[in-house]
Enzyme design. Structure first.
Site, PDB file in Angstrom:
ATOM      1  N   ASP A 133      -9.316  10.938   3.892  1.00 12.91           N
ATOM      2  CA  ASP A 133     -10.312   9.911   3.547  1.00 12.91           C
ATOM      3  C   ASP A 133     -10.589   9.005   4.755  1.00 12.91           C
ATOM      4  O   ASP A 133     -11.742   8.688   5.064  1.00 12.91           O
ATOM      5  CB  ASP A 133      -9.769   9.095   2.357  1.00 12.91           C
ATOM      6  CG  ASP A 133     -10.640   7.910   2.001  1.00 12.91           C
ATOM      7  OD1 ASP A 133     -11.722   8.129   1.437  1.00 12.91           O
ATOM      8  OD2 ASP A 133     -10.249   6.766   2.317  1.00 12.91           O
ATOM      9  N   ILE A 179     -16.742  -4.311   2.561  1.00  9.53           N
ATOM     10  CA  ILE A 179     -16.887  -4.937   3.894  1.00  9.53           C
ATOM     11  C   ILE A 179     -18.219  -4.515   4.512  1.00  9.53           C
ATOM     12  O   ILE A 179     -18.502  -3.328   4.613  1.00  9.53           O
ATOM     13  CB  ILE A 179     -15.737  -4.477   4.831  1.00  9.53           C
ATOM     14  CG1 ILE A 179     -14.376  -4.768   4.203  1.00  9.53           C
ATOM     15  CG2 ILE A 179     -15.857  -5.144   6.199  1.00  9.53           C
ATOM     16  CD1 ILE A 179     -13.206  -4.149   4.971  1.00  9.53           C
ATOM     17  N   GLY A 203      -2.079   2.554 -11.089  1.00 13.26           N
ATOM     18  CA  GLY A 203      -3.508   2.819 -10.872  1.00 13.26           C
ATOM     19  C   GLY A 203      -3.994   2.480  -9.473  1.00 13.26           C
ATOM     20  O   GLY A 203      -5.190   2.507  -9.201  1.00 13.26           O
ATOM     21  N   GLU A 247      -4.518   7.547  -6.613  1.00 11.11           N
ATOM     22  CA  GLU A 247      -5.081   8.605  -7.456  1.00 11.11           C
ATOM     23  C   GLU A 247      -3.961   9.524  -7.960  1.00 11.11           C
ATOM     24  O   GLU A 247      -2.923   9.651  -7.310  1.00 11.11           O
ATOM     25  CB  GLU A 247      -6.027   9.486  -6.622  1.00 11.11           C
ATOM     26  CG  GLU A 247      -7.155   8.747  -5.937  1.00 11.11           C
ATOM     27  CD  GLU A 247      -8.349   8.543  -6.850  1.00 11.11           C
ATOM     28  OE1 GLU A 247      -8.384   9.120  -7.944  1.00 11.11           O
ATOM     29  OE2 GLU A 247      -9.238   7.779  -6.434  1.00 11.11           O
ATOM     30  N   GLY A 285     -15.324  -0.080   1.671  1.00 16.25           N
ATOM     31  CA  GLY A 285     -15.709  -0.660   0.368  1.00 16.25           C
ATOM     32  C   GLY A 285     -16.713  -1.783   0.516  1.00 16.25           C
ATOM     33  O   GLY A 285     -17.835  -1.578   0.962  1.00 16.25           O
ATOM     34  N   LYS A 340     -14.176   8.522   7.072  1.00 19.36           N
ATOM     35  CA  LYS A 340     -14.774   7.217   7.407  1.00 19.36           C
ATOM     36  C   LYS A 340     -14.874   7.045   8.920  1.00 19.36           C
ATOM     37  O   LYS A 340     -15.867   6.509   9.435  1.00 19.36           O
ATOM     38  CB  LYS A 340     -13.936   6.095   6.768  1.00 19.36           C
ATOM     39  CG  LYS A 340     -13.998   6.131   5.236  1.00 19.36           C
ATOM     40  CD  LYS A 340     -12.934   5.252   4.592  1.00 19.36           C
ATOM     41  CE  LYS A 340     -13.027   5.293   3.074  1.00 19.36           C
ATOM     42  NZ  LYS A 340     -11.863   4.709   2.393  1.00 19.36           N
TER      43      LYS A 340
HETATM   44  N1  HSE Z   1      -9.306   5.961  -1.905  1.00 16.36           N
HETATM   45  C1  HSE Z   1      -9.800   4.986  -0.974  1.00 16.36           C
HETATM   46  C2  HSE Z   1      -8.707   4.000  -0.630  1.00 16.36           C
HETATM   47  C3  HSE Z   1     -10.957   4.200  -1.494  1.00 16.36           C
HETATM   48  O1  HSE Z   1      -7.582   4.101  -1.127  1.00 16.36           O
HETATM   49  O2  HSE Z   1      -8.964   3.109   0.158  1.00 16.36           O
HETATM   50  C4  HSE Z   1     -12.222   4.978  -1.485  1.00 16.36           C
HETATM   51  O3  HSE Z   1     -12.602   5.311  -0.193  1.00 16.36           O
END
Ligand code: HSE
Length: 436
Positions: free
Chosen positions: A201, A136, A187, A190, A134, A205
């Site tokens: 995810d 960083i 929230g 997701e 994000g 990264k």
């Molecule tokens: N869904 C990711 C998270 C954020 O929970 O960190 C977007 O990469």
């Protein structure tokens, strides 16, 4: 003053943050670039929903081609996410000479081998600071500030959803499913959390981080990925009793011609800096041969922090345009032709200590049977807990091993799980002691 025109593709949460920065810091951005940085067009399929900010209706359009083919637009910010149509749009924009800023880790982790050479050929930039961690500023730090270092390891807590869930499970001794359901209600997670909780995810990264840190191209498919859905509050509690914290860790290591690239729940010593990163925070720790250990931490997700990273990239490209230079820094830190080829170490060859949890009948001889099979597979026990926590007829048996070969551990667990005394599938969690 010259004008540099920016098109925004995708008006969701991060897109709204980007518009906010353009509105709130417009003068500051132009002052820093020495040219007017102008948001010229916003394209989204939905241009009617109220995003909570006032936007000039003339900027909004549903016609993506009008942006991708506009001779005016210098920089396209891609925030639609996912693989398609993001891939096609980005490739078309590159062919049309537009610089790209994206937060789309999935796109780059899977299609970087197509997008990055296309950008190099077209002489345009593809910047992706917002794709990892994000807000960083890790990508730029690795590409620029740490460019003099051979980086030997990169470890990260790269998913805020998982870190939030594990932190609350630890604090409240709550179950994975209860915390996930509450996180979705609030929230923080997701509606479909699969990519987050199954480690996908994080692996997207890590593919980018490993490629960048080690000067190679690591494919997402080469990364071993295991999520947090099988972790129980009991495992977190046992970890604490042994002096560890449980994190979903992205681990990249470079040794000779071999790369380790893996994502899995990991026990880390409780006094290790990454162990102290809780809640929605992300952190990236790397080791460079001259800089030593370095850690960056901050918000890994969210509208404002992620938009900050996106706009940092926009400013960087705008400065290049203003200086009359094209793509100055290659997206992976070195020209595509200079990228090295390394093998990724097969997971079965990993050697590390393991935490093992068995759920067995509470009867004489159980420990002897388990430890006999472990011994037969060259696995040496370091310590053990058998708490007085019965679940019906079953009792957990928890132990830590000395360094063991993953292949041996998997074979031993398969054999143990065949025993009549075993009540449910046994669990193994890797321990990371060698952290630099
Ligand atoms: N869904 C990711 C998270 C954020 O929970 O960190 C977007 O990469």
């Amino acid at each position: 003053m010259r004008t540099i025109n920016v098109g925004l593709l995708g008006f969701g949460t991060i897109g709204t943050g980007v518009v906010k920065i353009f509105q709130q810091n417009h003068q500051l951005l132009s002052q820093r670039v020495g040219a007017e940085l102008k948001l010229t067009q916003i394209v989204d399929l939905d241009i009617t929903t109220d995003r909570g900010i006032a936007v000039d209706k003339g900027l909004l359009s549903t016609d993506v081609q009008s942006m991708l083919t506009s001779p005016e637009i210098d920089i396209v910010i891609e925030l639609i996410g996912g693989y398609e149509p993001a891939r096609s749009f980005v490739l078309q924009a590159i062919r049309n000479g537009k610089h790209i800023v994206t937060a789309n880790k999935a796109l780059l982790a899977l299609h970087g081998d197509e997008i990055l050479p296309a950008a190099e050929q077209a002489g345009v930039d593809v910047l992706y600071e917002a794709a990892v961690g994000g807000g960083i500023p890790a990508i730029t730090a690795i590409k620029e500030n740490l460019a003099a270092n051979r980086i030997t390891s990169v470890l990260g807590i790269l998913n805020g959803t998982c870190n939030y869930i594990l932190t609350r499970m630890a604090e409240e001794q709550a179950s994975f499913s209860a915390v996930l359901a509450d996180a979705q209600k609030q929230g923080y997670a997701e509606a479909d959390p699969t990519f987050d909780i199954e480690g996908v995810d994080t692996a997207h990264k890590l593919a980018l981080l490993c490629s960048l840190c080690f000067g190679t191209h690591i494919e997402f498919e080469q990364i071993f990925t295991e999520g947090i859905s099988k972790i129980t509050a009991l495992d977190i509690e046992f970890a604490r009793e042994f002096g560890y914290k449980l994190k979903l860790l992205a681990i990249g290591k470079h040794n000779g011609d071999m790369i380790e690239a893996r994502v899995h729940p990991t026990m880390v010593p409780e006094n290790y800096p990454l162990a102290k990163i809780d809640g929605v925070f992300n952190a990236i720790r790397l080791f460079g041969d001259f800089v030593g250990p370095t850690m960056l931490t901050g918000f890994g997700a969210g509208m404002d922090a992620t938009a900050s990273a996106v706009m940092g990239d926009v400013v960087s490209i705008a400065r290049n345009i203003q200086a009359g230079i094209g793509s100055r820094i290659p997206p992976l830190g070195c020209p595509m032709s200079e990228l090295a080829q390394y093998s990724v170490k097969p997971m079965e060859e990993l050697v590390t200590p393991y935490y093992l949890r068995f759920t067995a009948k509470d009867q004489p001889g159980v420990l002897a049977q388990i430890s006999g099979i472990l011994g037969k597979h060259n696995i040496s026990i370091e310590s053990m807990i058998q708490p007085h926590r019965h679940e019906a007829e079953a009792v957990p048996i928890v132990l830590m091993t000395h360094d063991a070969l993953e292949r041996d551990v998997r074979n031993a667990l398969s054999e143990i799980d065949e025993l009549d005394i075993i009540q449910q599938e046994s669990l193994m969690i890797r321990i990371e002691e060698n952290l630099d």
